[in-house]
Design an enzyme around this catalytic site. Structure first.
Site, mmCIF file in Angstrom:
data_model
loop_
_atom_site.group_PDB
_atom_site.id
_atom_site.type_symbol
_atom_site.label_atom_id
_atom_site.label_comp_id
_atom_site.label_asym_id
_atom_site.label_seq_id
_atom_site.Cartn_x
_atom_site.Cartn_y
_atom_site.Cartn_z
ATOM 1 N N TYR A 64 16.129 -1.117 37.152
ATOM 2 C CA TYR A 64 14.716 -0.834 37.448
ATOM 3 C C TYR A 64 14.466 -0.709 38.950
ATOM 4 C CZ TYR A 64 14.485 -2.443 32.626
ATOM 5 O OH TYR A 64 14.713 -2.606 31.285
ATOM 6 N N LEU A 108 10.967 -1.731 43.324
ATOM 7 C CA LEU A 108 11.276 -2.262 42.001
ATOM 8 C C LEU A 108 10.192 -1.878 41.007
ATOM 9 C CD1 LEU A 108 12.468 -5.812 43.092
ATOM 10 C CD2 LEU A 108 13.905 -4.002 42.165
ATOM 11 N N CYS A 109 10.616 -1.394 39.850
ATOM 12 C CA CYS A 109 9.678 -1.029 38.783
ATOM 13 C C CYS A 109 9.478 -2.237 37.873
ATOM 14 C CB CYS A 109 10.224 0.159 37.991
ATOM 15 S SG CYS A 109 9.125 0.710 36.658
ATOM 16 N N MET A 110 8.563 -3.117 38.274
ATOM 17 C CA MET A 110 8.266 -4.325 37.506
ATOM 18 C C MET A 110 6.757 -4.532 37.488
ATOM 19 S SD MET A 110 11.207 -6.952 38.933
ATOM 20 C CE MET A 110 10.537 -8.323 37.972
#
EC number: 2.3.2.23
Length: 369
Positions: free
Chosen positions: A290, A297-299
Site C-alpha cells: 500500500y 501510504l494508502c491507509m
C-alpha cells in the site's frame, strides 16, 4: 498560576468529582494531567475515558482534552471545546464538558456542576496561599516555572499509586525530553514559538509513551527528531514479521547497502491530534504494501476520514508495520532512490484521498486480517 494554586484547584475538582461519583470521576491527577471517566448508560460503553493535559502556561493557555474513543460525536464535542476560547479555567471547561456529554447521551444536567462556579475554598485540603504583595507573587511564579519538574517529582502520588511521568524512561531519552522542554521555554521567552501548545503537549506525551514502550525498548522501531523538531520525526521500522518476504529483503539490503530498516517520515501540523500526521516512506523504495508514488501510504487511518484524536503514535507505527507485511511489500533493489520525495508523496496522497472520498474505502474480508 503558582504550583500551590494549581494544586489547590485540582484538589478542589477531585473533591467534587471523586472516584465514586455517579456521573463524572477524576480517577487521578498530577500537576500537568487529569485522568477522568464519564459514566454513560447502555448501549454505549459504561465508562468513557478522558484525558486533560495542563500546560506550563496555564491559565494563559487552555488545557487540552482528548478522549479514548473513535466516536465522531465525542471528537466534535472536544473540537468545540478547543474552538471556544472564552474561558481557559479548568473549572469552567469541566462544567461545559460535563454538560455537553450529558446532553449528548440524553442525561439530565448533574447538579454538582454548579459547584464549579464557586470560588476555591480558603485553605483547600490544607493549602494556604497568602500573597502579601505583587512582588512576592511574581517571584513565586518565576520560581514555580523554573522548577516545575522538581515540584512534580515531589508531588504526592494519587490514591491509585500512579508513578512519575518519567518512570521507565532511559536516561538518554530523558535528556532528549529535557532538551525539548528547555528549547520550548526559550522559544516562548524569545516570542518565537513554533507549532501550537495543544500539539506540542500531545506530542511530548506521545514521545514519553514511546520511550516507555516495550516495542521501542526491544528495537521493533526507533524514533529520532529531525533537527530536534517535535513536529518532524524519523521512524525506523527495524523488525518486521520474520516469516515475511519483506524480512528476507531487508536481510539482503543489509548485506548490500548496510541498511536493515524501513525509514519513515512523520510530520505533524499545529492542529494535531485532531488531524493525522503525514507519513511517507523515505527508504528503501518498496513495491506493494500500500505504498504509493513518492512514498506516501494508502491507509484510511492516515486520512481525516479514518483518523481519531484518541490514536497513539505507537499504535500508528505498529499498524504501518503490519500493513506493509500484509500488503506483501517488497524492496525494489536497484530502483531510483530519488523517486521518493515529499512533494510527490503529498501529490499521491491527495489524489488517493479524493478517489476514496468519492468511492469509499475497501474493507478486506475478516480472514485477510
Amino acid at each position: 498560576m503558582s504550583v500551590s494554586g494549581l494544586k489547590a484547584e485540582l484538589k478542589f475538582l477531585a473533591s467534587i468529582f471523586d472516584k465514586n461519583h455517579e456521573r463524572f470521576r477524576i480517577v487521578s491527577w498530577k500537576l500537568d494531567e487529569l485522568h477522568c471517566q464519564f459514566l454513560v448508560p447502555p448501549p454505549a460503553p459504561p465508562l468513557l475515558t478522558l484525558h486533560c493535559n495542563i500546560t506550563e502556561s496555564y491559565p494563559s493557555s487552555s488545557p487540552i482534552w482528548f478522549v479514548d474513543s473513535d466516536d465522531p460525536n465525542l471528537t466534535s464535542v472536544l473540537e468545540r471545546l478547543e474552538d471556544s476560547k472564552n474561558n481557559n479555567s479548568l473549572r469552567q471547561q469541566l462544567k461545559w464538558l460535563i454538560c455537553e456529554l450529558c446532553r449528548l447521551y440524553n442525561l439530565p444536567k448533574h447538579l454538582d456542576v454548579e459547584m464549579l462556579d464557586q470560588p476555591l475554598p480558603t485553605g483547600q485540603n490544607g493549602t494556604t496561599e497568602e500573597v502579601t504583595s505583587e512582588e512576592e507573587e511574581e517571584e513565586e511564579m518565576a520560581e514555580d516555572i523554573e522548577d516545575l519538574d522538581h515540584y512534580e517529582m515531589k508531588e504526592e502520588e494519587p490514591i491509585n499509586g500512579r508513578k512519575s511521568e518519567d518512570e521507565g524512561i532511559e536516561k538518554e531519552n530523558l535528556a532528549i525530553l529535557e532538551k525539548i522542554r528547555k528549547s520550548q521555554r526559550q522559544d516562548h521567552l524569545n516570542g518565537a514559538v513554533s507549532g501550537s501548545v495543544q500539539a506540542s503537549d500531545r506530542l511530548m506525551k506521545e514521545l514519553r509513551d514511546i520511550y516507555r514502550s516495550q516495542s521501542y525498548k526491544t528495537g521493533i522501531y526507533s524514533v529520532e527528531l529531525i533537527n530536534d523538531s517535535l513536529y518532524d520525526w524519523h521512524v525506523k521500522l527495524q523488525k518486521v514479521d520474520p516469516d515475511s518476504p519483506l524480512h528476507s529483503d531487508l536481510q539482503i539490503l543489509k548485506e548490500k547497502e548496510g541498511i536493515e530498516y524501513i525509514l519513515l517520515n512523520f510530520s505533524f501540523k499545529d492542529n494535531f491530534p485532531f488531524d493525522p500526521p503525514f507519513v511517507r516512506v523515505v527508504l528503501p523504495v518498496l513495491s506493494g504494501g500500500y505504498v504509493l508514488g513518492g512514498g506516501a501510504l494508502c491507509m484510511e487511518l492516515l486520512t481525516k476520514q479514518g483518523w481519531s484524536s484518541a490514536y497513539s503514535i505507537e499504535s500508528v507505527i505498529m499498524q504501518i508495520n503490519a500493513t506493509l507485511v500484509k500488503g506483501k511489500a517488497r524492496v525494489q533493489f536497484g530502483a531510483n532512490k530519488n523517486q521518493y520525495n515529499l512533494a510527490r508523496a503529498q501529490q499521491s496522497y491527495n489524489s488517493i484521498v479524493q478517489i476514496h472520498e468519492k468511492n469509499g474505502w475497501y474493507t478486506p474480508p475478516k480472514e485477510d486480517g
